[in-house]
Design an enzyme around this catalytic site. Structure first.
Site, short mmCIF file in Angstrom:
data_model
loop_
_atom_site.label_atom_id
_atom_site.label_comp_id
_atom_site.label_asym_id
_atom_site.label_seq_id
_atom_site.Cartn_x
_atom_site.Cartn_y
_atom_site.Cartn_z
N CYS A 127 38.62 33.07 -2.30
CA CYS A 127 39.67 32.87 -3.32
C CYS A 127 39.36 33.60 -4.62
O CYS A 127 40.25 33.78 -5.46
CB CYS A 127 39.86 31.39 -3.60
SG CYS A 127 40.53 30.51 -2.19
N1 CO8 Z 1 48.57 13.05 5.46
C1 CO8 Z 1 48.32 11.74 5.15
N2 CO8 Z 1 47.09 11.29 4.83
C2 CO8 Z 1 46.08 12.16 4.84
C3 CO8 Z 1 46.25 13.53 5.16
C4 CO8 Z 1 47.55 13.96 5.50
N3 CO8 Z 1 47.82 15.23 5.82
N4 CO8 Z 1 45.07 14.17 5.10
C5 CO8 Z 1 44.15 13.24 4.73
N5 CO8 Z 1 44.77 12.03 4.58
C6 CO8 Z 1 44.15 10.76 4.23
C7 CO8 Z 1 42.68 10.72 4.64
O1 CO8 Z 1 42.56 10.27 5.96
C8 CO8 Z 1 42.13 9.72 3.64
O2 CO8 Z 1 42.39 8.40 4.11
P1 CO8 Z 1 41.32 7.22 3.86
O3 CO8 Z 1 41.23 7.08 2.37
O4 CO8 Z 1 41.96 6.05 4.55
O5 CO8 Z 1 40.06 7.70 4.48
C9 CO8 Z 1 42.97 9.92 2.39
O6 CO8 Z 1 44.15 10.62 2.82
C10 CO8 Z 1 42.28 10.73 1.33
O7 CO8 Z 1 41.73 11.95 1.92
P2 CO8 Z 1 40.95 13.01 1.09
O8 CO8 Z 1 39.87 12.32 0.29
O9 CO8 Z 1 40.56 14.15 1.97
O10 CO8 Z 1 42.11 13.52 0.13
P3 CO8 Z 1 42.00 14.20 -1.29
O11 CO8 Z 1 42.62 13.32 -2.29
O12 CO8 Z 1 40.62 14.74 -1.57
O13 CO8 Z 1 42.92 15.49 -1.13
C11 CO8 Z 1 42.64 17.86 -0.82
C12 CO8 Z 1 42.60 16.49 -0.17
C13 CO8 Z 1 44.06 18.15 -1.25
C14 CO8 Z 1 42.20 18.89 0.23
C15 CO8 Z 1 41.72 17.91 -2.04
O14 CO8 Z 1 40.45 17.40 -1.74
C16 CO8 Z 1 41.49 19.32 -2.57
O15 CO8 Z 1 42.41 20.06 -2.84
N6 CO8 Z 1 40.24 19.72 -2.80
C17 CO8 Z 1 39.91 21.03 -3.35
C18 CO8 Z 1 40.18 22.02 -2.32
C19 CO8 Z 1 39.92 23.42 -2.73
O16 CO8 Z 1 40.10 23.84 -3.83
N7 CO8 Z 1 39.52 24.21 -1.79
C20 CO8 Z 1 39.37 25.57 -1.98
C21 CO8 Z 1 39.57 26.16 -0.67
S1 CO8 Z 1 40.16 27.72 -0.75
C22 CO8 Z 1 38.90 28.88 -0.52
O17 CO8 Z 1 38.12 29.21 -1.34
C23 CO8 Z 1 38.84 29.48 0.81
C24 CO8 Z 1 39.80 30.61 0.86
C25 CO8 Z 1 39.93 31.06 2.24
C26 CO8 Z 1 41.34 31.17 2.61
C27 CO8 Z 1 41.45 30.82 4.04
C28 CO8 Z 1 42.86 30.80 4.52
C29 CO8 Z 1 43.12 29.78 5.58
#
Ligand code: CO8
Length: 371
Positions: free
Chosen positions: A156
């Site tokens: 990214c």
């Molecule tokens: N629908 C409903 N519920 C869900 C879903 C869903 N889709 N997914 C997870 N949940 C549930 C989980 O099961 C969990 O339930 P419980 O509390 O009962 O265990 C609850 O929701 C909370 O889950 P999380 O803690 O995982 O949720 P978050 O609040 O952390 O949100 C995010 C998830 C949005 C992914 C968040 O953590 C985030 O954005 N983090 C930062 C991510 C980031 O910036 N990443 C950078 C990656 S990009 C990069 O550098 C790579 C580039 C390469 C590109 C590749 C292309 C493919």
């Protein structure tokens, strides 16, 4: 050292878009079929049932409402769940190069100078078309440019690493103008059957022209560039040519994008905030005086937190630009889309920051001032 400017930018947005509701409907159809097909094993406790996704969760957790993609129907077909992009012959322009060329054409047109002045093309992105020949060389040929070209991949953060590379080429006097392109088909590297990440990414291409300041008509003075990397396993993509050599012979699905989202969130916010504040201090800039932040577009909560730490107050929507609601995470292109769409209205002398962060970990800062 010769100062450099961001002289022009360009954007190519795919024509197709997928809303959260559409994506969730396809995912939940897949889940229902999987659970029905594996009913006996689930009842016997041998495997856990898959859980449905939710549009409300996606918007609340990430800020994403929709994403542009190069091929929609394949992604939304529960039997397919990936973009269907036919291979092109070696004599055709590859799809990623085509996207890059479209963004570059817009940047060149906005720049308005003869393209012969471009001395190099950098293709800076996460998702390369292939190992070689470099996409940058293909883009260079398609645009009829001279000089040289090469690819660089810092996930990214690729675009800020590209801007710094271009700025340094200009600073040392080796080049007068550099074109950087950031084509991303993130949907090709995303496992749309993974509930944790199926909503995160979108497809797009951006372009930036960096030019020596004394020859630039307008644009943005580049006041400083800084890069940082710090190894982390929290975001990985293990797809590569050695997969075929592995005796395990594992499925490609587990070689696509994976991350520990919470961990990334917790570790990257302080790392990036500190990088921005340290870099501002070393340039003698007051971060509170920044008029606009064009941050990497991964998660709205992350951007709000970084914005608050940098500006020392709750940033207004005008100050902390968000485009991920419509584009989702477009990897290297996110901060450049934000800059491209939300910078023309700024007044001469106003300060802004382009900042990326992502896998590696990697982060980059580019402080700019409107001319
Ligand atoms: N629908 C409903 N519920 C869900 C879903 C869903 N889709 N997914 C997870 N949940 C549930 C989980 O099961 C969990 O339930 P419980 O509390 O009962 O265990 C609850 O929701 C909370 O889950 P999380 O803690 O995982 O949720 P978050 O609040 O952390 O949100 C995010 C998830 C949005 C992914 C968040 O953590 C985030 O954005 N983090 C930062 C991510 C980031 O910036 N990443 C950078 C990656 S990009 C990069 O550098 C790579 C580039 C390469 C590109 C590749 C292309 C493919």
């Amino acid at each position: 050292m010769r100062p450099a400017v961001i002289a022009a930018t360009g954007l190519y947005t795919p024509s197709e878009s997928i809303s959260n509701a559409e994506l969730v409907e396809a995912f939940n159809a897949y889940v229902a079929r999987f659970n029905a097909d594996h009913g006996a094993a689930i009842a016997a406790g041998e495997i856990a049932p898959l859980q449905p996704s939710s549009a409300e969760f996606i918007e609340k957790a990430s800020g994403i409402k929709s994403r542009y993609v190069m091929q929609k129907s394949g992604i939304l077909d529960p039997q397919v769940m990936r973009p269907v992009i036919p291979e092109r012959s070696n004599d055709e322009l590859s799809i990623l190069a085509e996207m890059a060329v479209r963004a570059a054409e817009q940047a060149l047109q906005r720049w308005g100078k003869p393209r012969e002045r471009i001395g190099a093309v950098l293709c800076a992105c996460s998702n390369m078309q292939r190992a070689y020949p470099a996409m940058a060389v293909e883009v260079q040929a398609a645009l009829g440019l001279g000089g040289f070209a090469f690819d660089l991949n810092v996930a990214c953060s690729s675009a800020t690493f590209g801007i710094k590379t271009a700025t340094d080429f200009v600073a040392t006097g080796s080049l007068d103008a550099v074109l950087m392109v950031n084509p991303e088909i993130c949907s090709g590297h995303l496992n749309f059957r993974d509930r944790d990440s199926h909503f995160i990414f979108g497809d797009v291409a951006t372009a930036v022209i960096v030019e020596r300041a004394d020859e630039a008509a307008g644009g943005w003075d580049i006041l400083g560039t800084r890069l940082k990397t710090q190894f982390s396993n929290a975001i990985r993509n293990n797809a590569g040519f050695l997969n075929r050599a592995a005796p395990e012979g594992r499925d490609l699905a587990d070689k696509l994008f994976v991350q520990q989202g919470r961990k990334v969130f917790k570790e990257v916010v302080p790392m990036v905030s500190e990088l921005i504040l340290d870099h501002a201090a070393s340039l003698g800039l007051d971060p509170h005086a920044l008029k606009r932040l064009w941050l990497h577009q991964a998660n709205i909560n992350m951007n709000e937190m970084i914005g608050r730490r940098v500006l020392g107050r709750d940033p207004s929507p005008e100050e902390n630009v968000i485009i991920l609601d419509r584009y989702a995470n477009t990897s290297s292109a996110g901060s450049i889309i934000a800059f491209h769409q939300h910078s023309d209205d700024m007044a001469a002398g106003e300060l802004g920051l382009i900042c990326s962060f992502g896998a590696g970990y990697s982060a980059g800062t580019v402080f700019v001032r409107k001319r």
